[in-house]
Enzyme design. Structure first.
Site, PDB file in Angstrom:
ATOM      1  N   ASP A  52       0.932  -1.400  -0.201  1.00  0.00           N
ATOM      2  CA  ASP A  52      -0.001  -0.118   0.063  1.00  0.00           C
ATOM      3  C   ASP A  52       0.822   1.353  -0.006  1.00  0.00           C
ATOM      4  OD1 ASP A  52      -2.058  -1.697  -0.069  1.00  0.00           O
ATOM      5  OD2 ASP A  52      -3.031  -1.149   2.061  1.00  0.00           O
ATOM      6  N   ASP A 127      -3.747  10.246   3.697  1.00  0.00           N
ATOM      7  CA  ASP A 127      -4.172  11.087   4.656  1.00  0.00           C
ATOM      8  C   ASP A 127      -2.787  12.231   4.719  1.00  0.00           C
ATOM      9  OD1 ASP A 127      -1.987  10.096   6.018  1.00  0.00           O
ATOM     10  OD2 ASP A 127      -3.057   8.705   7.161  1.00  0.00           O
ATOM     11  N   ARG A 137       3.664  20.706  21.179  1.00  0.00           N
ATOM     12  CA  ARG A 137       3.322  22.217  21.395  1.00  0.00           C
ATOM     13  C   ARG A 137       1.561  22.411  20.784  1.00  0.00           C
ATOM     14  NH1 ARG A 137       8.685  25.573  21.039  1.00  0.00           N
ATOM     15  NH2 ARG A 137       9.683  24.733  23.201  1.00  0.00           N
ATOM     16  N   LYS A 154      -7.013  24.084  17.656  1.00  0.00           N
ATOM     17  CA  LYS A 154      -5.795  24.054  18.621  1.00  0.00           C
ATOM     18  C   LYS A 154      -5.654  22.611  19.063  1.00  0.00           C
ATOM     19  CE  LYS A 154      -6.949  28.868  20.531  1.00  0.00           C
ATOM     20  NZ  LYS A 154      -5.552  29.420  20.285  1.00  0.00           N
ATOM     21  N   ASP A 156      -2.032  19.627  19.143  1.00  0.00           N
ATOM     22  CA  ASP A 156      -0.849  19.391  18.975  1.00  0.00           C
ATOM     23  C   ASP A 156      -0.410  18.747  17.506  1.00  0.00           C
ATOM     24  OD1 ASP A 156      -1.791  17.122  19.362  1.00  0.00           O
ATOM     25  OD2 ASP A 156      -0.306  16.486  21.109  1.00  0.00           O
ATOM     26  N   THR A 167      -6.553   4.525   7.438  1.00  0.00           N
ATOM     27  CA  THR A 167      -6.805   5.873   8.300  1.00  0.00           C
ATOM     28  C   THR A 167      -8.132   6.007   8.178  1.00  0.00           C
ATOM     29  OG1 THR A 167      -4.509   6.579   7.849  1.00  0.00           O
ATOM     30  CG2 THR A 167      -6.120   8.161   8.665  1.00  0.00           C
ATOM     31  N   TYR A 169     -10.803   4.490   7.231  1.00  0.00           N
ATOM     32  CA  TYR A 169     -11.536   3.262   8.037  1.00  0.00           C
ATOM     33  C   TYR A 169     -11.604   3.356   9.400  1.00  0.00           C
ATOM     34  CZ  TYR A 169     -12.080   1.260   3.473  1.00  0.00           C
ATOM     35  OH  TYR A 169     -12.410   1.089   2.033  1.00  0.00           O
TER      36      TYR A 169
END
Length: 171
Positions: A52, A127, A137, A154, A156, A167, A169
Protein backbone atom coordinates in the site's frame (compact mmCIF):
# COMPACT_ATOMS: atom_id res chain seq x y z
CA UNK A 1 13.55 -7.46 -9.15
CA UNK A 2 12.65 -10.91 -10.45
CA UNK A 3 8.96 -10.03 -10.67
CA UNK A 4 9.79 -6.79 -12.51
CA UNK A 5 12.06 -8.63 -14.99
CA UNK A 6 9.38 -11.20 -15.71
CA UNK A 7 6.69 -8.53 -16.06
CA UNK A 8 8.77 -6.47 -18.50
CA UNK A 9 9.45 -9.53 -20.65
CA UNK A 10 5.72 -10.40 -20.60
CA UNK A 11 4.73 -6.86 -21.64
CA UNK A 12 7.34 -6.65 -24.40
CA UNK A 13 6.17 -10.05 -25.70
CA UNK A 14 2.77 -8.46 -26.29
CA UNK A 15 4.21 -5.50 -28.20
CA UNK A 16 3.90 -3.06 -25.31
CA UNK A 17 6.58 -0.59 -24.24
CA UNK A 18 7.16 -0.75 -20.48
CA UNK A 19 8.41 2.43 -18.85
CA UNK A 20 10.78 1.39 -16.09
CA UNK A 21 11.51 3.84 -13.29
CA UNK A 22 15.22 4.75 -13.25
CA UNK A 23 15.95 3.54 -9.71
CA UNK A 24 14.46 0.12 -10.45
CA UNK A 25 16.23 -0.03 -13.83
CA UNK A 26 19.62 0.50 -12.14
CA UNK A 27 18.98 -2.51 -9.93
CA UNK A 28 17.92 -4.62 -12.90
CA UNK A 29 21.25 -4.17 -14.68
CA UNK A 30 21.46 -3.21 -18.31
CA UNK A 31 18.01 -1.66 -18.54
CA UNK A 32 17.47 1.98 -19.29
CA UNK A 33 15.10 3.82 -17.01
CA UNK A 34 13.03 6.95 -16.93
CA UNK A 35 12.90 9.52 -14.13
CA UNK A 36 9.86 8.78 -11.97
CA UNK A 37 8.47 12.30 -12.48
CA UNK A 38 8.39 11.82 -16.26
CA UNK A 39 6.49 8.52 -16.31
CA UNK A 40 2.93 9.78 -15.64
CA UNK A 41 2.96 12.01 -18.74
CA UNK A 42 4.03 9.05 -20.91
CA UNK A 43 2.04 6.16 -19.41
CA UNK A 44 -1.41 4.81 -20.22
CA UNK A 45 -1.45 2.65 -17.10
CA UNK A 46 0.74 2.06 -14.05
CA UNK A 47 1.54 -1.33 -12.57
CA UNK A 48 2.75 -0.91 -9.00
CA UNK A 49 4.66 -3.80 -7.45
CA UNK A 50 4.82 -3.63 -3.66
CA UNK A 51 2.41 -2.75 -0.92
CA UNK A 52 0.00 0.00 0.00
CA UNK A 53 2.81 2.45 0.77
CA UNK A 54 4.27 1.94 -2.70
CA UNK A 55 0.86 2.48 -4.28
CA UNK A 56 0.26 5.65 -2.23
CA UNK A 57 3.64 6.99 -3.42
CA UNK A 58 2.76 6.16 -7.02
CA UNK A 59 -0.62 7.91 -6.70
CA UNK A 60 1.13 11.02 -5.34
CA UNK A 61 3.53 10.91 -8.30
CA UNK A 62 0.71 10.47 -10.84
CA UNK A 63 -1.26 13.29 -9.23
CA UNK A 64 -4.06 14.73 -11.32
CA UNK A 65 -3.21 12.63 -14.40
CA UNK A 66 -6.03 10.13 -14.59
CA UNK A 67 -4.35 6.88 -15.50
CA UNK A 68 -5.38 3.58 -13.93
CA UNK A 69 -3.09 2.00 -11.35
CA UNK A 70 -2.94 -1.78 -10.96
CA UNK A 71 -1.61 -2.48 -7.49
CA UNK A 72 0.12 -5.85 -7.10
CA UNK A 73 0.65 -6.88 -3.49
CA UNK A 74 4.08 -8.36 -2.89
CA UNK A 75 3.64 -8.33 0.90
CA UNK A 76 1.27 -10.01 3.27
CA UNK A 77 -1.48 -7.41 3.70
CA UNK A 78 -2.77 -4.86 1.26
CA UNK A 79 -5.96 -2.85 1.30
CA UNK A 80 -5.13 -0.95 -1.87
CA UNK A 81 -2.86 -3.46 -3.62
CA UNK A 82 -5.56 -6.08 -4.05
CA UNK A 83 -4.03 -8.13 -6.87
CA UNK A 84 -1.86 -11.03 -5.73
CA UNK A 85 1.18 -12.15 -7.67
CA UNK A 86 -0.78 -15.21 -8.87
CA UNK A 87 -3.49 -12.90 -10.25
CA UNK A 88 -1.09 -10.47 -11.98
CA UNK A 89 -1.03 -11.91 -15.51
CA UNK A 90 -4.74 -12.85 -15.71
CA UNK A 91 -5.54 -9.30 -14.49
CA UNK A 92 -3.24 -7.78 -17.11
CA UNK A 93 -4.82 -9.93 -19.84
CA UNK A 94 -8.22 -8.56 -18.76
CA UNK A 95 -6.87 -5.01 -18.85
CA UNK A 96 -5.50 -5.48 -22.35
CA UNK A 97 -8.93 -6.70 -23.49
CA UNK A 98 -10.51 -3.60 -21.93
CA UNK A 99 -12.27 -5.83 -19.42
CA UNK A 100 -11.62 -4.01 -16.16
CA UNK A 101 -13.33 -1.72 -13.69
CA UNK A 102 -11.74 1.44 -12.32
CA UNK A 103 -12.31 2.33 -8.69
CA UNK A 104 -11.95 6.11 -8.65
CA UNK A 105 -10.43 7.54 -5.49
CA UNK A 106 -10.59 11.03 -4.09
CA UNK A 107 -7.25 12.74 -3.57
CA UNK A 108 -6.62 15.60 -1.21
CA UNK A 109 -4.78 18.75 -2.29
CA UNK A 110 -2.82 20.16 0.61
CA UNK A 111 -1.07 23.49 0.51
CA UNK A 112 1.15 25.09 3.12
CA UNK A 113 0.81 28.86 3.18
CA UNK A 114 2.73 31.42 5.18
CA UNK A 115 2.02 35.14 5.04
CA UNK A 116 -0.41 34.60 2.16
CA UNK A 117 2.22 32.83 0.04
CA UNK A 118 2.00 29.16 -0.91
CA UNK A 119 5.22 27.44 0.16
CA UNK A 120 4.37 23.93 -0.97
CA UNK A 121 1.51 21.96 -2.44
CA UNK A 122 0.89 18.21 -2.52
CA UNK A 123 -1.78 15.79 -3.73
CA UNK A 124 -2.27 12.80 -1.47
CA UNK A 125 -4.35 9.64 -1.64
CA UNK A 126 -4.62 8.56 1.98
CA UNK A 127 -4.05 11.24 4.61
CA UNK A 128 -2.14 14.31 5.69
CA UNK A 129 -0.57 14.70 9.11
CA UNK A 130 0.05 18.21 10.37
CA UNK A 131 2.11 18.83 13.48
CA UNK A 132 4.45 21.41 14.94
CA UNK A 133 7.47 19.12 15.07
CA UNK A 134 9.30 17.04 17.63
CA UNK A 135 8.04 19.06 20.59
CA UNK A 136 4.33 18.60 21.28
CA UNK A 137 3.19 22.20 21.52
CA UNK A 138 -0.28 23.51 20.87
CA UNK A 139 -0.65 25.20 17.49
CA UNK A 140 -3.52 27.03 15.78
CA UNK A 141 -4.55 25.49 12.47
CA UNK A 142 -6.97 27.44 10.34
CA UNK A 143 -8.82 24.92 8.20
CA UNK A 144 -10.56 25.64 4.89
CA UNK A 145 -12.49 23.24 2.67
CA UNK A 146 -12.83 24.28 -0.97
CA UNK A 147 -11.54 27.74 0.00
CA UNK A 148 -14.30 28.16 2.61
CA UNK A 149 -13.42 28.59 6.26
CA UNK A 150 -14.34 25.56 8.38
CA UNK A 151 -12.78 26.15 11.79
CA UNK A 152 -9.57 26.78 13.66
CA UNK A 153 -8.18 23.80 15.56
CA UNK A 154 -6.03 24.19 18.65
CA UNK A 155 -4.07 20.97 18.98
CA UNK A 156 -0.62 19.42 18.87
CA UNK A 157 -1.48 17.85 15.53
CA UNK A 158 -4.20 17.07 13.05
CA UNK A 159 -4.85 14.15 10.69
CA UNK A 160 -6.97 14.89 7.63
CA UNK A 161 -8.01 11.72 5.85
CA UNK A 162 -9.65 10.80 2.58
CA UNK A 163 -11.96 7.77 2.56
CA UNK A 164 -9.11 5.65 1.15
CA UNK A 165 -7.03 3.28 3.20
CA UNK A 166 -6.82 2.29 6.84
CA UNK A 167 -6.82 5.84 8.24
CA UNK A 168 -10.19 6.62 6.68
CA UNK A 169 -11.68 3.39 8.00
CA UNK A 170 -10.45 4.18 11.52
CA UNK A 171 -12.45 7.39 11.52
Amino acid sequence: RGVADELITWLEGRGLVPLVEAHLARHMGGRSGIAAEEIPALADMAVVLGGDGTLISAARLIGAREIPILGVNLGSLGFLTEITLDELYPALESCLRGDFRVSERMMLRVAVERDGREESCHRVLNDVVINKGALARIIDMETLVNDRYLTTYKADGLIISSPTGSTGYCL
